[in-house]
Design a protein around this motif. Structure first.
Motif, PDB file in Angstrom:
ATOM      1  N   GLU A 164      64.818 123.964 -37.629  1.00 35.48           N
ATOM      2  CA  GLU A 164      65.880 123.328 -36.833  1.00 35.48           C
ATOM      3  C   GLU A 164      65.388 123.119 -35.403  1.00 35.48           C
ATOM      4  O   GLU A 164      64.776 124.021 -34.808  1.00 35.48           O
ATOM      5  N   TYR A 165      65.641 121.947 -34.851  1.00 35.63           N
ATOM      6  CA  TYR A 165      65.233 121.634 -33.478  1.00 35.63           C
ATOM      7  C   TYR A 165      66.421 121.110 -32.684  1.00 35.63           C
ATOM      8  O   TYR A 165      67.372 120.558 -33.249  1.00 35.63           O
TER       9      TYR A 165
ATOM     10  N   GLN B  20      67.070 119.006 -28.818  1.00 35.56           N
ATOM     11  CA  GLN B  20      66.349 118.285 -27.764  1.00 35.56           C
ATOM     12  C   GLN B  20      67.359 117.571 -26.873  1.00 35.56           C
ATOM     13  O   GLN B  20      68.266 116.914 -27.360  1.00 35.56           O
ATOM     14  N   THR B  21      67.207 117.691 -25.553  1.00 37.36           N
ATOM     15  CA  THR B  21      68.082 116.969 -24.618  1.00 37.36           C
ATOM     16  C   THR B  21      67.420 115.656 -24.231  1.00 37.36           C
ATOM     17  O   THR B  21      66.268 115.662 -23.794  1.00 37.36           O
ATOM     18  N   LEU B  22      68.139 114.547 -24.377  1.00 43.10           N
ATOM     19  CA  LEU B  22      67.582 113.237 -24.010  1.00 43.10           C
ATOM     20  C   LEU B  22      68.629 112.405 -23.268  1.00 43.10           C
ATOM     21  O   LEU B  22      69.814 112.427 -23.625  1.00 43.10           O
ATOM     22  N   SER B  23      68.182 111.674 -22.265  1.00 46.33           N
ATOM     23  CA  SER B  23      69.067 110.755 -21.551  1.00 46.33           C
ATOM     24  C   SER B  23      69.163 109.449 -22.325  1.00 46.33           C
ATOM     25  O   SER B  23      68.160 108.981 -22.875  1.00 46.33           O
TER      26      SER B  23
ATOM     27  N   ILE C  30      64.084 106.925 -24.249  1.00 43.21           N
ATOM     28  CA  ILE C  30      62.658 106.904 -23.907  1.00 43.21           C
ATOM     29  C   ILE C  30      62.181 108.346 -24.045  1.00 43.21           C
ATOM     30  O   ILE C  30      62.661 109.240 -23.331  1.00 43.21           O
TER      31      ILE C  30
ATOM     32  N   ALA D 167      59.074 111.056 -23.987  1.00 42.78           N
ATOM     33  CA  ALA D 167      57.695 111.336 -23.585  1.00 42.78           C
ATOM     34  C   ALA D 167      57.097 112.318 -24.574  1.00 42.78           C
ATOM     35  O   ALA D 167      57.677 113.373 -24.834  1.00 42.78           O
TER      36      ALA D 167
ATOM     37  N   GLY E 160      56.647 121.108 -29.987  1.00 40.15           N
ATOM     38  CA  GLY E 160      57.991 121.561 -29.620  1.00 40.15           C
ATOM     39  C   GLY E 160      58.994 120.555 -30.146  1.00 40.15           C
ATOM     40  O   GLY E 160      58.656 119.698 -30.970  1.00 40.15           O
ATOM     41  N   PRO E 161      60.220 120.607 -29.666  1.00 41.43           N
ATOM     42  CA  PRO E 161      61.257 119.701 -30.161  1.00 41.43           C
ATOM     43  C   PRO E 161      60.919 118.218 -29.979  1.00 41.43           C
ATOM     44  O   PRO E 161      61.234 117.405 -30.846  1.00 41.43           O
ATOM     45  N   ALA E 162      60.281 117.872 -28.857  1.00 40.18           N
ATOM     46  CA  ALA E 162      59.993 116.445 -28.625  1.00 40.18           C
ATOM     47  C   ALA E 162      58.976 115.930 -29.650  1.00 40.18           C
ATOM     48  O   ALA E 162      59.142 114.833 -30.209  1.00 40.18           O
TER      49      ALA E 162
HETATM   50  C1  LIG Z   1      69.344 116.341 -18.652  1.00 41.74           C
HETATM   51  C2  LIG Z   1      67.993 116.137 -19.310  1.00 41.74           C
HETATM   52  C3  LIG Z   1      67.644 114.875 -19.727  1.00 41.74           C
HETATM   53  C4  LIG Z   1      66.390 114.667 -20.332  1.00 41.74           C
HETATM   54  N1  LIG Z   1      66.063 113.411 -20.718  1.00 41.74           N
HETATM   55  C5  LIG Z   1      64.862 113.200 -21.300  1.00 41.74           C
HETATM   56  C6  LIG Z   1      64.502 111.888 -21.749  1.00 41.74           C
HETATM   57  O1  LIG Z   1      65.260 110.930 -21.633  1.00 41.74           O
HETATM   58  N2  LIG Z   1      63.271 111.741 -22.321  1.00 41.74           N
HETATM   59  C7  LIG Z   1      62.393 112.800 -22.465  1.00 41.74           C
HETATM   60  O2  LIG Z   1      61.293 112.592 -22.984  1.00 41.74           O
HETATM   61  N3  LIG Z   1      62.727 114.028 -22.054  1.00 41.74           N
HETATM   62  C8  LIG Z   1      63.928 114.275 -21.490  1.00 41.74           C
HETATM   63  N4  LIG Z   1      64.266 115.533 -21.094  1.00 41.74           N
HETATM   64  C9  LIG Z   1      63.306 116.610 -21.333  1.00 41.74           C
HETATM   65  C10 LIG Z   1      63.424 117.072 -22.802  1.00 41.74           C
HETATM   66  O3  LIG Z   1      64.671 117.661 -23.051  1.00 41.74           O
HETATM   67  C11 LIG Z   1      62.330 118.083 -23.162  1.00 41.74           C
HETATM   68  O4  LIG Z   1      62.379 119.161 -22.288  1.00 41.74           O
HETATM   69  C12 LIG Z   1      60.991 117.430 -23.125  1.00 41.74           C
HETATM   70  O5  LIG Z   1      61.000 116.355 -24.047  1.00 41.74           O
HETATM   71  C13 LIG Z   1      59.901 118.398 -23.511  1.00 41.74           C
HETATM   72  O6  LIG Z   1      60.079 118.701 -24.841  1.00 41.74           O
HETATM   73  P1  LIG Z   1      59.256 119.798 -25.562  1.00 41.74           P
HETATM   74  O7  LIG Z   1      59.196 119.479 -27.006  1.00 41.74           O
HETATM   75  O8  LIG Z   1      57.980 120.084 -24.866  1.00 41.74           O
HETATM   76  O9  LIG Z   1      60.203 121.031 -25.511  1.00 41.74           O
HETATM   77  P2  LIG Z   1      60.804 121.832 -24.297  1.00 41.74           P
HETATM   78  O10 LIG Z   1      62.260 121.505 -24.253  1.00 41.74           O
HETATM   79  O11 LIG Z   1      60.021 121.706 -23.038  1.00 41.74           O
HETATM   80  O12 LIG Z   1      60.615 123.257 -24.836  1.00 41.74           O
HETATM   81  C14 LIG Z   1      59.360 123.652 -25.349  1.00 41.74           C
HETATM   82  C15 LIG Z   1      59.621 124.956 -25.941  1.00 41.74           C
HETATM   83  O13 LIG Z   1      60.590 124.798 -26.984  1.00 41.74           O
HETATM   84  C16 LIG Z   1      60.574 125.950 -27.744  1.00 41.74           C
HETATM   85  N5  LIG Z   1      60.894 125.632 -29.134  1.00 41.74           N
HETATM   86  C17 LIG Z   1      60.099 125.798 -30.193  1.00 41.74           C
HETATM   87  N6  LIG Z   1      60.743 125.453 -31.308  1.00 41.74           N
HETATM   88  C18 LIG Z   1      61.971 125.071 -30.928  1.00 41.74           C
HETATM   89  C19 LIG Z   1      63.094 124.624 -31.640  1.00 41.74           C
HETATM   90  N7  LIG Z   1      63.054 124.546 -32.959  1.00 41.74           N
HETATM   91  N8  LIG Z   1      64.210 124.280 -30.946  1.00 41.74           N
HETATM   92  C20 LIG Z   1      64.252 124.409 -29.605  1.00 41.74           C
HETATM   93  N9  LIG Z   1      63.200 124.856 -28.884  1.00 41.74           N
HETATM   94  C21 LIG Z   1      62.082 125.190 -29.551  1.00 41.74           C
HETATM   95  C22 LIG Z   1      59.214 126.551 -27.590  1.00 41.74           C
HETATM   96  O14 LIG Z   1      59.396 127.794 -26.989  1.00 41.74           O
HETATM   97  C23 LIG Z   1      58.483 125.582 -26.663  1.00 41.74           C
HETATM   98  O15 LIG Z   1      57.645 126.238 -25.778  1.00 41.74           O
HETATM   99  C24 LIG Z   1      65.494 115.758 -20.512  1.00 41.74           C
HETATM  100  C25 LIG Z   1      65.874 117.038 -20.107  1.00 41.74           C
HETATM  101  C26 LIG Z   1      67.099 117.232 -19.514  1.00 41.74           C
HETATM  102  C27 LIG Z   1      67.483 118.623 -19.088  1.00 41.74           C
END
Ligand SMILES: Cc1cc2nc3c(=O)[nH]c(=O)nc-3n(C[C@H](O)[C@H](O)[C@H](O)COP(=O)(O)OP(=O)(O)OC[C@H]3O[C@@H](n4cnc5c(N)ncnc54)[C@H](O)[C@@H]3O)c2cc1C
Length: 222
Positions: free
Chosen positions: A59-60, A62-65, A78, A80, A86-88
């Motif tokens: 299960e994941y 993710q916050t996205l705008s 959009i 990145a 991770g979730p992205a």
């Molecule tokens: C208000 C807001 C708006 C955003 N809008 C955008 C956008 O439009 N586009 C964009 O690309 N990003 C956006 N982001 C950032 C986005 O939410 C992520 O933080 C970013 O994409 C990095 O994702 P990541 O996968 O590295 O995970 P992160 O959120 O940085 O977290 C990585 C960590 O997630 C943990 N993880 C592992 N498995 C899971 C799981 N199953 N579920 C949850 N967490 C886990 C691990 O510990 C890992 O180290 C936004 C963030 C916020 C707060």
């Protein structure tokens, strides 16, 4: 006796498409639509949602705008692609037609509270998403708030990575308001013949306001 808090409202959606933006290796444009006959909820430009989904038994969340205009029934994001898993990364590995759960849109990074006649937006990368939604909302009739002028300072590493550059350039001649697009590229020395500033967007914007040198380590921005 205590009553349980109501469960947050969740909407079922389907991934319609997810592909890299033209000339981009890191930025993806992903589109979702309602998975039921009920429309996705209304939102204010600038808001974000929590997206939950499962992939390969995990299960994941993710916050996205939301990057599209509020009048559209399908939502664009959009995304990145990060270096780490991770979730992205999981979201980008979903397939067309996969089901995801979407929270009610939230966030106060919206323009409804401000309503100033002149709006300056500064951002780059995936941070462009809420700004694009705002700009598209201004172009839609009946969005409520019509600024007199809007300027977008848009940053990227090089010209090719300026996502939606053509869309913003086109908007300069077709918009209902005075729209000015200022692209800035941080890793390109020569941008002759085009109205592009060779500098980081935050620094270029600060300089335009006469705020002097705001240099910071490159890694803190990208
Ligand atoms: C208000 C807001 C708006 C955003 N809008 C955008 C956008 O439009 N586009 C964009 O690309 N990003 C956006 N982001 C950032 C986005 O939410 C992520 O933080 C970013 O994409 C990095 O994702 P990541 O996968 O590295 O995970 P992160 O959120 O940085 O977290 C990585 C960590 O997630 C943990 N993880 C592992 N498995 C899971 C799981 N199953 N579920 C949850 N967490 C886990 C691990 O510990 C890992 O180290 C936004 C963030 C916020 C707060």
């Amino acid at each position: 006796m205590t009553s349980a808090a109501p469960a947050p409202e969740v909407f079922q959606a389907t991934l319609e498409s997810c592909r890299p933006l033209p000339n981009q290796s890191r930025l993806f444009l992903c589109v979702i639509g309602s998975a039921t006959n009920k429309k996705l909820p209304r939102f204010d430009a600038g808001q974000h949602v929590q997206i939950s989904f499962s992939l390969e038994g995990e299960e994941y969340s993710q916050t996205l705008s939301i990057a599209s205009g509020p009048e559209k029934s399908n939502w664009e994001f959009i995304v990145a692609k990060p270096e780490t898993k991770g979730p992205a990364t999981a979201f980008l590995a979903l397939s067309k037609g996969d089901t995801i759960r979407v929270s009610k849109p939230a966030g106060t990074f919206t323009l409804d509270r401000i309503q100033h006649p002149h709006v300056a937006l500064v951002g780059g990368g995936a941070g462009l998403a809420p700004l694009r939604s705002m700009i598209l909302s201004f172009t839609a009739k009946g969005c409520g708030f019509s600024p007199k002028s809007v300027v977008l300072w848009h940053g990227a590493r090089c010209i090719e990575e300026l996502a939606f550059q053509r869309e913003f350039e086109n908007l300069q001649s077709h918009s209902l308001f005075d729209f000015y697009y200022q692209p800035c590229v941080s890793k390109q020395g020569l941008v002759s013949g085009r109205k592009i500033i060779a500098n980081r967007v935050d620094e270029a914007f600060a300089k335009s306001l006469g705020l002097g040198d705001h240099s910071a380590p490159e890694s803190s921005f990208w």
